[in-house]
Scaffold this motif. Structure first.
Motif, PDB file in Angstrom:
ATOM      1  N   UNK A 570       0.829  -1.216   0.000  1.00 21.61           N
ATOM      2  CA  UNK A 570       0.000   0.000   0.000  1.00 21.61           C
ATOM      3  C   UNK A 570       0.862   1.264   0.000  1.00 21.61           C
ATOM      4  N   UNK A 571       1.921   1.262   0.786  1.00 24.70           N
ATOM      5  CA  UNK A 571       2.802   2.421   0.834  1.00 24.70           C
ATOM      6  C   UNK A 571       3.492   2.632  -0.499  1.00 24.70           C
ATOM      7  N   UNK A 572       3.932   1.551  -1.150  1.00 24.43           N
ATOM      8  CA  UNK A 572       4.588   1.676  -2.454  1.00 24.43           C
ATOM      9  C   UNK A 572       3.639   2.272  -3.488  1.00 24.43           C
ATOM     10  N   UNK A 573       2.385   1.831  -3.495  1.00 26.13           N
ATOM     11  CA  UNK A 573       1.409   2.392  -4.431  1.00 26.13           C
ATOM     12  C   UNK A 573       1.175   3.880  -4.153  1.00 26.13           C
ATOM     13  N   UNK A 574       1.093   4.222  -2.867  1.00 23.71           N
ATOM     14  CA  UNK A 574       0.849   5.627  -2.514  1.00 23.71           C
ATOM     15  C   UNK A 574       2.021   6.522  -2.956  1.00 23.71           C
ATOM     16  N   UNK A 575       3.236   6.050  -2.778  1.00 22.12           N
ATOM     17  CA  UNK A 575       4.406   6.822  -3.196  1.00 22.12           C
ATOM     18  C   UNK A 575       4.446   6.993  -4.712  1.00 22.12           C
ATOM     19  N   UNK A 576       4.054   5.951  -5.441  1.00 21.36           N
ATOM     20  CA  UNK A 576       4.046   6.049  -6.910  1.00 21.36           C
ATOM     21  C   UNK A 576       3.025   7.071  -7.380  1.00 21.36           C
ATOM     22  N   UNK A 577       1.853   7.079  -6.748  1.00 19.43           N
ATOM     23  CA  UNK A 577       0.829   8.056  -7.142  1.00 19.43           C
ATOM     24  C   UNK A 577       1.299   9.482  -6.840  1.00 19.43           C
ATOM     25  N   UNK A 578       1.922   9.678  -5.693  1.00 21.59           N
ATOM     26  CA  UNK A 578       2.415  11.013  -5.338  1.00 21.59           C
ATOM     27  C   UNK A 578       3.484  11.482  -6.314  1.00 21.59           C
ATOM     28  N   UNK A 579       4.345  10.571  -6.752  1.00 20.52           N
ATOM     29  CA  UNK A 579       5.401  10.933  -7.692  1.00 20.52           C
ATOM     30  C   UNK A 579       4.830  11.343  -9.040  1.00 20.52           C
ATOM     31  N   UNK A 580       3.787  10.601  -9.487  1.00 20.82           N
ATOM     32  CA  UNK A 580       3.145  10.957 -10.757  1.00 20.82           C
ATOM     33  C   UNK A 580       2.478  12.324 -10.678  1.00 20.82           C
ATOM     34  N   UNK A 581       1.839  12.567  -9.538  1.00 18.23           N
ATOM     35  CA  UNK A 581       1.183  13.865  -9.376  1.00 18.23           C
ATOM     36  C   UNK A 581       2.222  14.999  -9.404  1.00 18.23           C
ATOM     37  N   UNK A 582       3.358  14.798  -8.760  1.00 17.89           N
ATOM     38  CA  UNK A 582       4.402  15.843  -8.729  1.00 17.89           C
ATOM     39  C   UNK A 582       4.970  16.105 -10.132  1.00 17.89           C
ATOM     40  N   UNK A 583       5.244  15.057 -10.879  1.00 15.90           N
ATOM     41  CA  UNK A 583       5.783  15.204 -12.234  1.00 15.90           C
ATOM     42  C   UNK A 583       4.784  15.892 -13.164  1.00 15.90           C
TER      43      UNK A 583
END
Length: 600
Positions: A570-583
């Motif tokens: 769950x944490x890995x998925x959340x970090x990936x979504x945050x990274x996409x939003x930032x980019x």
């Protein structure tokens, strides 16, 4: 002259006739006196009718004597009926004191023991033995043997007998005979085929041989080597299938006499049995059949025990041991002639009963004379000796729950002689381990054992006892070394089961209450009668076994690992979504380059 001679001859004839008449009158006057004395001394060795046989057993059961060993109780139990409706019965003889009866109540049943016959039959706490006769209708001597044995079992003790004939009728060893009479439960079934006896023929009223009617257990009857003519012509051929269970009625219907003894044996679980037949003089033991149908030795797992019991019978009988046809007066069933559907194989596999077939005489239906009495006495003597060794040269005892002290039913008990079982034979094959026995409702079991040498010599052997219960977490193993087993081994096995009831025995509760009331301050003490402890006057159940703890630990650890991995994903998925939003936000905020700059 001629006339004078004729007259004299006539007078002589008249005188002779007169003398004969007087003599005949005297004989007629004497004859009624002889006829009146006949009923007072009827022939002792006489075959009884079915009705007379039942009346005789009822009288024996009614007149069981009370001895110093306790009150001997005889009871006639109906177990079924024949094709023509004649009742098939068994007579049970036992000592009430040996069956958990209250001595202070004069051997009578207490109110807590008003059980049904079915429960009593499966709740024995002594070894048991059966004497079965007249399976074939034209073989009646077994009826008289069981009758004489029943008279002996309900009669006075052997060491109190003063009648010389009675003393010679029973076993040579008075101590063994007394032990069989007072320390065991005996069953007498005089006739399994009353219809066949009435018609003096082998089969029952449906023309079926009862000793071929039992379900095939160990060996299926082999297919005939010749292909039947109707099969060659294309007719359908039904393959011979094997009946593996008592209640499998899909193939054929058992005869009522067969069902009677089957249902009875399933409830009683006899330790051993003797089945009396006629037509030879030999003791016959399993297996009766084999895989290929050939006439060769077929070895059962308890072959050594069977052979020893049969040899003891022949030796005690005397004449049987001197047989010229059979070495030592014994034979393996399949080695003599193979058969399928016999009772002794079924008894052995289904109820763990050591059943031996006894052929009592070469001639069927011997004459009612003194020779018949000798035949009966010799077989009674051998029957008592064999019954003693099968029942008491054994490992026997109880299996209880270690926590609740309750009897454990249907526990598998294996007993192996480590000096002989599983050893290599002369033919290079390894001996099979003996068949197990199972505990009854009271947790009781009896397993006959094989010992080396003579039982009277006090031979010592090493045995291993393995007890496995359905709800137990492990198998109980116990070695018995250098123990004299000439009189058997008495055991009490306690096993911890997974579904042990969290209850305290009445005596243990009384001890706990006494200790708690006597102590004025909270204390901690352990009660070693079971897996319970007392702390501060309160009773609690101790933790589970080590294996249960280990299983619980493994399950808990697995759940924790699964939860941790799930949280990491769950944490890995959340970090990936945050990274996409930032980019994406960075791309939108950047200036758009001019088109001319993109053209080279």
């Amino acid at each position: 002259m001629m006339i004078t001679t004729t007259t004299a001859l006539t007078k002589a004839l008249l005188s002779l006739c007169l003398l004969l008449h007087v003599f005949s009158v005297e004989v007629e006057a004497i004859r009624p006196m002889t006829t009146e004395r006949m009923p007072s001394s009827p022939p002792k060795n006489k075959y009884k009718t079915n009705e007379e046989l039942r009346d005789a057993f009822d009288a024996i059961a009614k007149n069981c004597v009370e001895t110093s060993q306790g009150k001997r109780h005889g009871e006639v139990i109906p177990i079924g009926s024949s094709v023509n409706g004649f009742e098939i019965f068994a007579m049970r003889v036992r000592n009430l004191y040996d069956d958990h009866r209250d001595k202070s109540n004069n051997g009578e049943r207490t109110t807590s023991e008003n059980e049904e016959d079915d429960d009593v039959l499966n709740a024995q706490t002594t070894p048991s033995f059966g004497f079965i006769g007249n399976m074939h209708g034209d073989e009646p001597v077994g009826r008289e043997i069981t009758l004489r044995l029943a008279e002996w079992a309900c009669g006075e003790d052997d060491n109190h007998r003063e009648n010389e004939e009675s003393s010679s009728f029973f076993g040579n060893d008075i101590e063994k005979a007394s032990k069989v009479k007072t320390k065991a439960t005996l069953y007498f079934i005089p006739t399994l085929n009353p219809d066949g006896f009435a018609k003096r023929r082998r089969e029952n009223a449906n023309n079926i041989d009862l000793n071929r009617d039992f379900p095939f257990i160990e060996f299926a009857k082999p297919e005939p080597r010749r292909v039947p003519h109707h099969v060659k012509m294309g007719a359908p051929h039904v393959q011979n299938r094997r009946v593996n269970d008592l209640y499998d009625n899909t193939l054929r219907q058992l005869q009522p006499e067969t069902r009677s003894i089957i249902e009875f044996s399933k409830r009683v679980n006899l330790t051993g049995a003797l089945n009396y037949h006629e037509g030879a003089l030999v003791a016959n033991y399993p297996w009766d059949g084999n895989l290929d149908g050939s006439t060769k030795y077929s070895r059962a797992p308890d072959d050594k025990i069977f052979k020893r019991a049969a040899s003891l019978y022949a030796q005690s009988h005397g004449e049987m041991k001197e047989s010229k046809e059979f070495v030592g007066g014994v034979t393996n069933g399949a080695q003599w002639y193979p058969l399928w559907g016999g009772m002794q194989d079924w008894h052995y596999v289904k109820t763990q009963t050591l059943d031996i077939t006894i052929e009592v005489n070469d001639r069927k239906w011997p004459l009612e004379d003194e020779r018949l009495g000798e035949i009966i006495r010799a077989h009674c003597r051998a029957s008592i000796d064999t019954a003693h060794d099968v029942m008491f040269v054994s490992a026997r005892g109880f299996v209880f729950d270690k926590s609740s002290n309750e009897a454990l039913e249907k526990c598998e008990v294996r007993v192996e002689n480590l000096d002989f079982d599983r050893q290599l034979r002369n033919d290079g094959q390894t001996n099979k381990p003996p068949l197990p026995v199972f505990t009854n409702k009271r947790g009781y079991f009896v397993k006959p054992v094989f010992i080396a040498g003579e039982t009277s010599g006090g031979t010592t052997n090493t045995f291993e006892i393995m007890v496995t219960c359905p709800d137990a977490s492990q198998t109980h193993r116990q070695k018995i070394t250098d123990v004299d087993v000439s009189n058997g081994v008495d055991l009490v096995v306690r096993i911890l089961t997974s579904n042990s009831k969290k209850t305290v025995d009445v005596k243990q509760m009384a001890a706990l209450r006494a200790s708690s009331s006597s102590s004025s301050s909270p204390s901690s003490s352990s009660f070693h009668g079971g897996a319970r402890s007392q702390r501060g006057g309160a009773t609690r159940i101790s933790p589970k076994s080590k294996k249960s703890k280990y299983i619980l630990f493994c399950v808990t650890l697995t759940i924790i690992v699964i939860l941790v991995r799930r949280q990491r994903r769950r944490r890995a998925k959340l970090n990936a979504v945050r990274k996409l939003e930032t980019n994406g936000q960075t791309f939108l905020n950047s200036p758009v380059p001019k088109a001319s700059s993109l053209i080279s």
